[in-house]
Write a protein that holds these residues in place. Structure first.
Motif, mmCIF file in Angstrom:
data_model
loop_
_atom_site.group_PDB
_atom_site.id
_atom_site.type_symbol
_atom_site.label_atom_id
_atom_site.label_comp_id
_atom_site.label_asym_id
_atom_site.label_seq_id
_atom_site.Cartn_x
_atom_site.Cartn_y
_atom_site.Cartn_z
ATOM 1 N N ASN A 54 4.219 9.859 -7.539
ATOM 2 C CA ASN A 54 5.310 10.161 -8.470
ATOM 3 C C ASN A 54 4.955 9.853 -9.925
ATOM 4 O OD1 ASN A 54 6.890 10.895 -6.271
ATOM 5 N ND2 ASN A 54 7.752 8.834 -6.041
ATOM 6 N N ASN A 55 3.688 9.406 -10.116
ATOM 7 C CA ASN A 55 3.244 9.040 -11.468
ATOM 8 C C ASN A 55 4.191 8.000 -12.110
ATOM 9 O OD1 ASN A 55 1.406 9.141 -13.579
ATOM 10 N ND2 ASN A 55 2.540 10.758 -14.669
ATOM 11 N N ASP A 56 4.603 7.024 -11.288
ATOM 12 C CA ASP A 56 5.526 5.967 -11.744
ATOM 13 C C ASP A 56 4.712 4.693 -12.008
ATOM 14 O OD1 ASP A 56 7.429 3.979 -12.064
ATOM 15 O OD2 ASP A 56 8.791 4.813 -10.563
ATOM 16 N N GLU A 57 4.386 4.479 -13.300
ATOM 17 C CA GLU A 57 3.522 3.358 -13.673
ATOM 18 C C GLU A 57 4.157 2.007 -13.342
ATOM 19 O OE1 GLU A 57 0.203 2.974 -15.445
ATOM 20 O OE2 GLU A 57 0.264 4.687 -14.081
ATOM 21 N N ASP A 79 0.830 -1.209 0.000
ATOM 22 C CA ASP A 79 0.000 0.000 0.000
ATOM 23 C C ASP A 79 0.867 1.263 0.000
ATOM 24 O OD1 ASP A 79 -2.445 -1.245 -0.116
ATOM 25 O OD2 ASP A 79 -2.643 -1.432 2.049
ATOM 26 N N LYS A 80 1.934 1.247 0.811
ATOM 27 C CA LYS A 80 2.849 2.391 0.842
ATOM 28 C C LYS A 80 3.524 2.584 -0.517
ATOM 29 C CE LYS A 80 3.938 2.360 5.811
ATOM 30 N NZ LYS A 80 5.017 2.152 6.817
ATOM 31 N N MET A 81 3.966 1.476 -1.077
ATOM 32 C CA MET A 81 4.639 1.521 -2.377
ATOM 33 C C MET A 81 3.688 2.036 -3.462
ATOM 34 S SD MET A 81 6.542 -1.724 -4.188
ATOM 35 C CE MET A 81 7.248 -1.606 -5.836
ATOM 36 N N LEU A 82 2.403 1.615 -3.386
ATOM 37 C CA LEU A 82 1.396 2.039 -4.361
ATOM 38 C C LEU A 82 1.117 3.540 -4.242
ATOM 39 C CD1 LEU A 82 -0.604 1.178 -6.564
ATOM 40 C CD2 LEU A 82 -2.245 0.639 -4.744
ATOM 41 N N ALA A 83 0.968 4.019 -3.012
ATOM 42 C CA ALA A 83 0.694 5.451 -2.795
ATOM 43 C C ALA A 83 1.841 6.310 -3.329
ATOM 44 C CB ALA A 83 0.480 5.705 -1.301
ATOM 45 N N LYS A 84 3.068 5.874 -3.082
ATOM 46 C CA LYS A 84 4.231 6.627 -3.552
ATOM 47 C C LYS A 84 4.316 6.610 -5.076
ATOM 48 C CE LYS A 84 9.143 7.254 -2.573
ATOM 49 N NZ LYS A 84 10.312 6.748 -1.823
ATOM 50 N N LYS A 86 3.926 1.273 -9.762
ATOM 51 C CA LYS A 86 2.513 1.013 -9.448
ATOM 52 C C LYS A 86 2.170 -0.448 -9.771
ATOM 53 C CE LYS A 86 -2.189 2.428 -10.704
ATOM 54 N NZ LYS A 86 -3.007 3.284 -11.584
ATOM 55 N N GLY A 87 2.610 -0.926 -10.949
ATOM 56 C CA GLY A 87 2.368 -2.319 -11.334
ATOM 57 C C GLY A 87 3.005 -3.291 -10.356
#
Length: 625
Positions: A49-52, A40-45, A55-56
């Motif tokens: 940062n708009n890092d697709e 969840d933390k990694m997803l929010a960050k 996000k994946g």
């Protein structure tokens, strides 16, 4: 109007179902909870940062962490991650397609599972990740097995087996052997309990068990022993069925999975009328299912109790146990329905989100449509010019294409004619083989039966006459075996290496039964191409040469060891039959019918026969193709 009320009721139920699903989070282990928090933390960050790509990766990590409690939610996260990974051709695709395929297989959604399995295989083949290619091919074979396409399952697992041997992956080999064995067992049961297919099932499951023992893969070994026991039970060979079922139970660990194996052992005791032993084993099975909560196995235990009571004539208890059986069956069915409703709720929610995304995309597409129309006008003029340029080229090639088409049609007619001819030949061979089996086979069986009736119906004192009758009966039995081999070859336009290997193995087993003091061995070298196919004449002649060589050893050589080895030497396939018997002098010994027949058979298939023998040192017969 009724449909509206049904939809309204479903929507009102969804929050309850979702709440029930959310309660499953309490079952998460501490490590799983930590992984979800990290994801969840990694997803929010990543969103910030708009890092697709990040996000994946976060979505994939969250799906993995939640997989043990909610397959539906895990699949949703996997699908979102897959779209991102596909856009970037990320290396995570080597596993995520496979993970999704496994979930769809669990839900019995086999077309989706197969499609994703093939995607995973394609990616791993392109990127030369061979251990994943092995995994994917075996998994695809398992999906076909669940779809009852057992022949396709065998085909895929054989391909996986080749790769496992190349990679020297013994666990992979054991898994493939086991899945091939299971498919043959199910294929045999479907084909009116075909004995030949059951033999193949035993051959592969025993290979799986032996390979599992070598690498100490206890899980696969336990499963293989259990599968062998089930096959023997279907063949009504309850002695061997009991032997392998007990062997499976002796494997340490896996106590939560032993309930069904205990039930299987109870069934074996039931079939052999050992009622007290059956009762003890079923009591153990019941205790196991109660301890580990394996209600499916408990259901089967109650049914075997019911069968036991019926056989003992205790119809009151039989009725009580049957009521217990139906009660658990209904309970499991209700649980399944409840789970399916919960899954429907999850999927409805997912579909609703996807519809919102599609609506937003439609609005954006409409805004772009005006701009695209102007562009299309320019593209249209350019396209028209290109089309006019191609028209001349198309007319030029039209006649050429017609000529090519005519040529292809003629080739197709020739091919169809060839197929039709082959089909007629195959029909004739099948008709002849049926006649041999139904007429000559029945007559030979009648002769054996008549001789037995003569021997037991009349008190024949004459020893010579008794011996003569025994000789005729033995000769007739041998003729029946040879007739079956001939029918086996005639039924096939071509014989695979594995068919021939199984046939040779069965003959060696029978030879061992005739003289258990002789040690037999059958080895196929690793460099032999097991995909090779033989014509029916080649297969039959090779089989007969090996039979004759073993028969001669048993009859004349008095050995204590007979070996059959298939190897590939100097670009030639070699079948070597050797013994350590008394041997003979090739120069002084007159060739009998056996040696002459072997020479004649090898000449018919364009091969070479080499015989090496030395007195007191044994004999080698080598057939070279």
């Amino acid at each position: 109007m009724k449909i509206r009320y049904i939809i309204l009721a479903f929507v009102l139920c969804c929050p309850i179902l979702l709440l029930a699903q959310n309660k499953s989070y309490s079952k998460l282990s501490h490590s799983d909870s930590l992984e979800i928090v990290m994801a969840d933390k990694m997803l929010a960050k990543a969103i910030e940062n708009n890092d697709e790509l990040k996000k994946g990766q976060a979505l994939y990590l969250k799906g993995k962490a939640i997989l043990s409690t909610s397959n539906i939610k895990a699949l949703e996260y996997f699908k979102q991650a897959t779209k991102i990974f596909e856009n970037t051709n990320n290396e995570a695709l080597k596993d995520i397609y496979y993970d999704e395929s496994q979930i769809h297989t669990l839900f019995s959604e086999f077309p989706e599972a197969l499609s994703l399995g093939l995607k995973s295989l394609e990616y791993n083949k392109i990127n030369a990740i061979e251990e994943n290619v092995l995994r994917d091919m075996s998994s695809i074979g398992y999906i076909y097995d669940r779809m009852y396409d057992f022949k396709e399952s065998i085909k895929w697992n054989r391909e996986a087996l080749k790769l496992a041997k190349k990679l020297n992956d013994k666990k992979g080999e054991a898994l493939c052997y086991g899945r091939i064995g299971i498919a043959f067992d199910e294929l045999a049961e479907r084909d009116n309990f075909n004995k030949r297919l059951f033999d193949s099932a035993l051959f592969y499951n025993k290979k799986a068990a032996k390979m599992s023992e070598l690498v100490n893969d206890l899980a696969q070994a336990r499963t293989s022993y259990s599968n062998i026991g089930n096959t023997y039970s279907k063949l009504k060979d309850y002695k061997k069925a009991e032997e392998y079922t007990l062997k499976s139970l002796k494997v340490p660990g896996f106590d939560d999975r032993k309930g069904v194996t205990l039930v299987n052992l109870g069934k074996i005791y039931l079939e052999t009328n050992r009622f007290s032993e059956a009762k003890k084993i079923l009591d153990s099975a019941m205790q196991n299912t109660l301890k580990y909560g394996t209600r499916k196995y408990q259901l089967e235990a109650y049914y075997r109790y019911h069968e036991l009571d019926v056989k003992k004539g205790d119809y009151k208890n039989a009725l009580n146990n049957y009521i217990e059986y139906k009660s658990i069956e209904d309970s499991l069915l209700n649980e399944t329905k409840t789970r399916q409703i919960a899954e429907m709720g999850e999927r409805y929610k997912t579909a609703d989100k996807e519809r919102e995304i599609l609506t937003q995309r439609a609005e954006l597409a409409e805004k772009n449509l005006t701009i695209q129309k102007r562009d299309y006008q320019l593209y249209g003029l350019l396209g028209l010019a290109l089309i006019l340029g191609f028209i001349g080229y198309l007319f030029y090639n039209q006649q050429k294409l017609k000529n090519h088409q005519l040529q292809k049609e003629n080739e197709l007619k020739d091919a169809l004619l060839k197929i039709e001819t082959q089909s007629r030949l195959q029909e004739q061979r099948l008709r002849i083989s049926r006649d041999l089996h139904d007429n000559i086979g029945a007559q030979l069986t009648f002769i054996i039966s008549s001789i037995d009736n003569l021997k037991y119906g009349f008190d024949i004192k004459d020893e010579k006459l008794n011996k003569k009758l025994d000789d005729i009966s033995s000769f007739t039995s041998a003729t029946i075996y040879e007739l079956r081999d001939t029918i086996w070859a005639m039924n096939k336009s071509e014989i695979t290496f594995e068919d021939l290997q199984t046939r040779i193995s069965n003959y060696i087993d029978k030879a061992h039964l005739s003289d258990d003091k002789i040690e037999f061995s059958f080895i196929v070298d690793d460099n032999v191409d097991t995909t090779r196919k033989f014509s029916s004449v080649e297969g039959m002649n090779i089989h007969r040469i090996i039979q004759e060589a073993i028969h001669n050893s048993l009859k004349h050589a008095k050995p204590n060891q007979i070996k059959v080895n298939i190897g590939y030497i100097n670009q030639q396939l070699q079948f070597e039959i050797s013994d350590n018997g008394k041997g003979f002098n090739l120069q002084t010994t007159k060739k009998g019918n056996g040696l002459l027949n072997m020479q004649k058979r090898i000449n018919e298939i364009g091969g070479e026969l080499v015989i090496v023998s030395e007195e007191s040192k044994g004999t080698k017969v080598i057939a070279i193709l």
